[in-house]
Enzyme design. Structure first.
Site, PDB file in Angstrom:
ATOM      1  N   ARG A  58       0.844  -1.216   0.000  1.00  0.00           N
ATOM      2  CA  ARG A  58       0.000   0.000   0.000  1.00  0.00           C
ATOM      3  C   ARG A  58       0.872   1.257   0.000  1.00  0.00           C
ATOM      4  O   ARG A  58       0.507   2.311  -0.513  1.00  0.00           O
ATOM      5  CB  ARG A  58      -0.965  -0.004   1.206  1.00  0.00           C
ATOM      6  CG  ARG A  58      -1.816   1.263   1.296  1.00  0.00           C
ATOM      7  CD  ARG A  58      -3.046   1.107   2.182  1.00  0.00           C
ATOM      8  NE  ARG A  58      -2.771   0.539   3.482  1.00  0.00           N
ATOM      9  CZ  ARG A  58      -2.184   1.200   4.489  1.00  0.00           C
ATOM     10  NH1 ARG A  58      -1.794   2.451   4.336  1.00  0.00           N
ATOM     11  NH2 ARG A  58      -1.983   0.601   5.644  1.00  0.00           N
ATOM     12  N   TYR A 111     -15.764  15.185 -16.049  1.00  0.00           N
ATOM     13  CA  TYR A 111     -16.308  13.826 -15.883  1.00  0.00           C
ATOM     14  C   TYR A 111     -17.336  13.836 -14.741  1.00  0.00           C
ATOM     15  O   TYR A 111     -17.053  14.354 -13.650  1.00  0.00           O
ATOM     16  CB  TYR A 111     -15.163  12.850 -15.615  1.00  0.00           C
ATOM     17  CG  TYR A 111     -15.651  11.458 -15.322  1.00  0.00           C
ATOM     18  CD1 TYR A 111     -16.518  10.795 -16.189  1.00  0.00           C
ATOM     19  CD2 TYR A 111     -15.269  10.800 -14.159  1.00  0.00           C
ATOM     20  CE1 TYR A 111     -16.982   9.519 -15.909  1.00  0.00           C
ATOM     21  CE2 TYR A 111     -15.721   9.516 -13.879  1.00  0.00           C
ATOM     22  CZ  TYR A 111     -16.590   8.892 -14.760  1.00  0.00           C
ATOM     23  OH  TYR A 111     -17.045   7.634 -14.471  1.00  0.00           O
ATOM     24  N   ASP A 183      -6.815  17.474 -15.227  1.00  0.00           N
ATOM     25  CA  ASP A 183      -7.088  16.091 -15.603  1.00  0.00           C
ATOM     26  C   ASP A 183      -6.700  15.959 -17.073  1.00  0.00           C
ATOM     27  O   ASP A 183      -7.352  16.530 -17.948  1.00  0.00           O
ATOM     28  CB  ASP A 183      -8.578  15.792 -15.369  1.00  0.00           C
ATOM     29  CG  ASP A 183      -8.941  14.354 -15.683  1.00  0.00           C
ATOM     30  OD1 ASP A 183      -8.260  13.749 -16.534  1.00  0.00           O
ATOM     31  OD2 ASP A 183      -9.905  13.830 -15.099  1.00  0.00           O
ATOM     32  N   LYS A 208      -7.961   4.803 -19.568  1.00  0.00           N
ATOM     33  CA  LYS A 208      -8.238   5.294 -20.918  1.00  0.00           C
ATOM     34  C   LYS A 208      -6.999   5.149 -21.814  1.00  0.00           C
ATOM     35  O   LYS A 208      -6.483   4.058 -21.949  1.00  0.00           O
ATOM     36  CB  LYS A 208      -8.742   6.726 -20.809  1.00  0.00           C
ATOM     37  CG  LYS A 208      -9.828   6.923 -19.733  1.00  0.00           C
ATOM     38  CD  LYS A 208     -11.088   6.167 -20.047  1.00  0.00           C
ATOM     39  CE  LYS A 208     -12.097   5.984 -18.931  1.00  0.00           C
ATOM     40  NZ  LYS A 208     -12.051   6.685 -17.715  1.00  0.00           N
TER      41      LYS A 208
HETATM   42  N1  LCS Z   1     -11.330  11.723 -15.380  1.00  0.00           N
HETATM   43  C1  LCS Z   1     -11.858  11.625 -16.612  1.00  0.00           C
HETATM   44  C2  LCS Z   1     -11.651  12.725 -17.610  1.00  0.00           C
HETATM   45  C3  LCS Z   1     -12.601  10.501 -16.958  1.00  0.00           C
HETATM   46  O1  LCS Z   1     -13.110  10.433 -18.194  1.00  0.00           O
HETATM   47  C4  LCS Z   1     -12.809   9.480 -15.990  1.00  0.00           C
HETATM   48  C5  LCS Z   1     -13.602   8.272 -16.314  1.00  0.00           C
HETATM   49  C6  LCS Z   1     -12.236   9.624 -14.712  1.00  0.00           C
HETATM   50  C7  LCS Z   1     -11.505  10.752 -14.450  1.00  0.00           C
HETATM   51  C8  LCS Z   1     -12.388   8.577 -13.646  1.00  0.00           C
HETATM   52  O2  LCS Z   1     -11.585   7.490 -13.960  1.00  0.00           O
HETATM   53  P1  LCS Z   1     -11.854   5.952 -13.525  1.00  0.00           P
HETATM   54  O3  LCS Z   1     -12.026   5.954 -12.050  1.00  0.00           O
HETATM   55  O4  LCS Z   1     -13.075   5.508 -14.244  1.00  0.00           O
HETATM   56  O5  LCS Z   1     -10.611   5.270 -13.973  1.00  0.00           O
HETATM   57  N2  LCS Z   1     -14.407   8.428 -17.451  1.00  0.00           N
HETATM   58  C9  LCS Z   1     -15.318   7.628 -17.901  1.00  0.00           C
HETATM   59  C10 LCS Z   1     -16.118   7.943 -19.002  1.00  0.00           C
HETATM   60  O6  LCS Z   1     -16.118   8.993 -19.636  1.00  0.00           O
HETATM   61  N3  LCS Z   1     -16.902   6.930 -19.252  1.00  0.00           N
HETATM   62  O7  LCS Z   1     -16.735   5.913 -18.321  1.00  0.00           O
HETATM   63  C11 LCS Z   1     -15.692   6.298 -17.406  1.00  0.00           C
END
Ligand code: LCS
Length: 393
Positions: A58, A111, A183, A208
């Protein structure tokens, strides 16, 4: 050779710095929860920081460190902090810079859950937020209060594709002693390097483009300075949103092909954007590679390419979008983005459905908006698929 001085593609392959004594070409998976100390004294030194030996996964792990070092190299930062998910990264930043009585200014179209937690969870701890169209710096400036501690931006924003002038916002924020976090999920460091533009912290949903194969959920925060790195590391470790070694291995593996994946997806995306832009059933298209994007010139200056994400609206609004989404065959009707496969989704009923309708409308996330993440298939097939689906509208 000093890997800090090699080119971006060489860094993708060789950065990380965790060599292993057996000579394997790839950093192995240290699938262990704990590490044995050489002696009681060594254990005490690891805990006090006099030795950089590993203690407990951790807190740190060589496979995870390999990915953290690589991301820090790629973003030109001091250090990376890997998290279990993108949301783990988002909350690590919020928890590190916001406390009772503090205020954060954010991009309105971001998001859904990154905004949602600020509207539903953080107010319980006395934290206030403002959501503004950050593509106009005057809106950011107007929203700043004496208790503003953080400016949190998405550019291009999910899903409106609005773009923020990072250099200008960083200058404004720093004149008032405020930290700036971006971000960078939609671009990855291949297309945009916010830390080079004066930003303090970059984060990613590595689910992504970074991993790129739609088989891992993962996050990363990169700090420009040692001070910010240490501040956030201790929060992540104690919140327990750490990454797992296997997850780190998979993400590091996907990352190696980042530039060739993005080159191909972007090439496809430019053609898809041109196709949609000319289609009689499409009302509007928002893509930083099209001259019609309101911040086309800023995108050209700030980004190394327009990327592989498009938003568009169909004539006939959501109903038409629904018909289109129900008729794609090659593209997957799915949330997430930045993978090798083309994905299509409807933010108002999916990724951004938990926001209020007023919040969505104020942020430009209209009911007719459809989001497309263009993959690396043959572009003729992607266009044929979209054309067929549009013919049913
Ligand atoms: N920031 C952005 C710009 C994102 O698009 C997402 C997830 C996150 C943070 C959060 O990331 P995660 O915890 O899912 O790894 N975006 C998503 C979307 O546009 N569709 O499904 C997930």
């Amino acid at each position: 050779m000093d890997v800090k001085k090699v080119g971006f593609n060489s860094k993708l392959i060789h950065s990380g710095g965790i060599k292993n004594e057996k000579g394997s070409a790839v950093t192995p998976i240290y699938q262990t929860s704990t590490f044995s100390f050489k002696s009681a004294q060594h254990g005490a030194q690891c805990f006090s920081g006099e030795s950089d030996g590993y203690i407990y996964t951790r807190i740190g792990n060589p496979t995870i460190a390999d990915l953290e070092n690589t991301m820090a190299d790629l973003e030109n930062g001091f250090g990376g902090i890997a998290t279990a998910s993108g949301m783990g990264a988002v909350n690590t930043v919020y928890m590190s810079y916001l406390g009772q009585g503090d205020h954060v200014v954010c991009t309105d179209s971001m998001y859904g859950p990154s905004r949602g937690v600020l509207e539903t969870i953080y107010p319980k701890f006395g934290i206030e937020s403002s959501f503004v169209d950050s593509s106009d710096i005057a809106n950011v400036e107007k929203a700043i209060r004496p208790n503003t501690k953080l400016i949190y931006l998405e550019t291009p924003a999910n899903p409106t594709m609005n773009i923020v002038d990072l250099e200008a916002v960083a200058k404004l924020a720093h004149s008032k002693g405020i930290k700036v976090c971006v971000d960078n999920t939609f671009c990855s460091p291949y297309l945009q390097k916010p830390l080079d533009l004066g930003v303090d912290i970059v984060l990613h949903s590595m689910t992504k483009f970074i991993n790129g194969h739609a088989d891992i959920v993962a996050g990363m925060v990169v700090a420009k300075t040692e001070e910010d790195y240490k501040k956030m590391r201790v929060i992540m470790v104690n919140m327990g949103c750490n990454m797992d070694p296997h997850q780190a291995y998979m993400t590091r593996r996907g990352l190696k092909t980042l530039s060739i994946r993005i080159d191909k997806a972007q090439k496809n995306c430019i053609k898809v954007a041109e196709f949609l832009n000319k289609h009689p059933k499409i009302d509007w298209v928002k893509y930083p590679g099209l001259k019609s994007h309101p911040q086309y010139e800023l995108a050209k200056k700030q980004m190394n390419g327009p990327g592989a994400m498009i938003s568009f609206g169909l004539k006939g609004g959501y109903k038409s979008g629904e018909i289109m989404m129900n008729n794609v065959e090659l593209a997957l009707l799915a949330v997430s983005l930045g993978g090798i496969e083309t994905l299509i989704q409807h933010p108002a009923s999916m990724t951004h459905s938990k926001l209020t309708k007023e919040g969505r409308e104020q942020a430009g996330i209209t009911d007719d908006l459809v989001r497309l993440s263009v993959g690396i298939e043959d572009v003729e097939d992607i266009i044929k698929d979209l054309e067929k689906a549009l013919s049913k509208v």
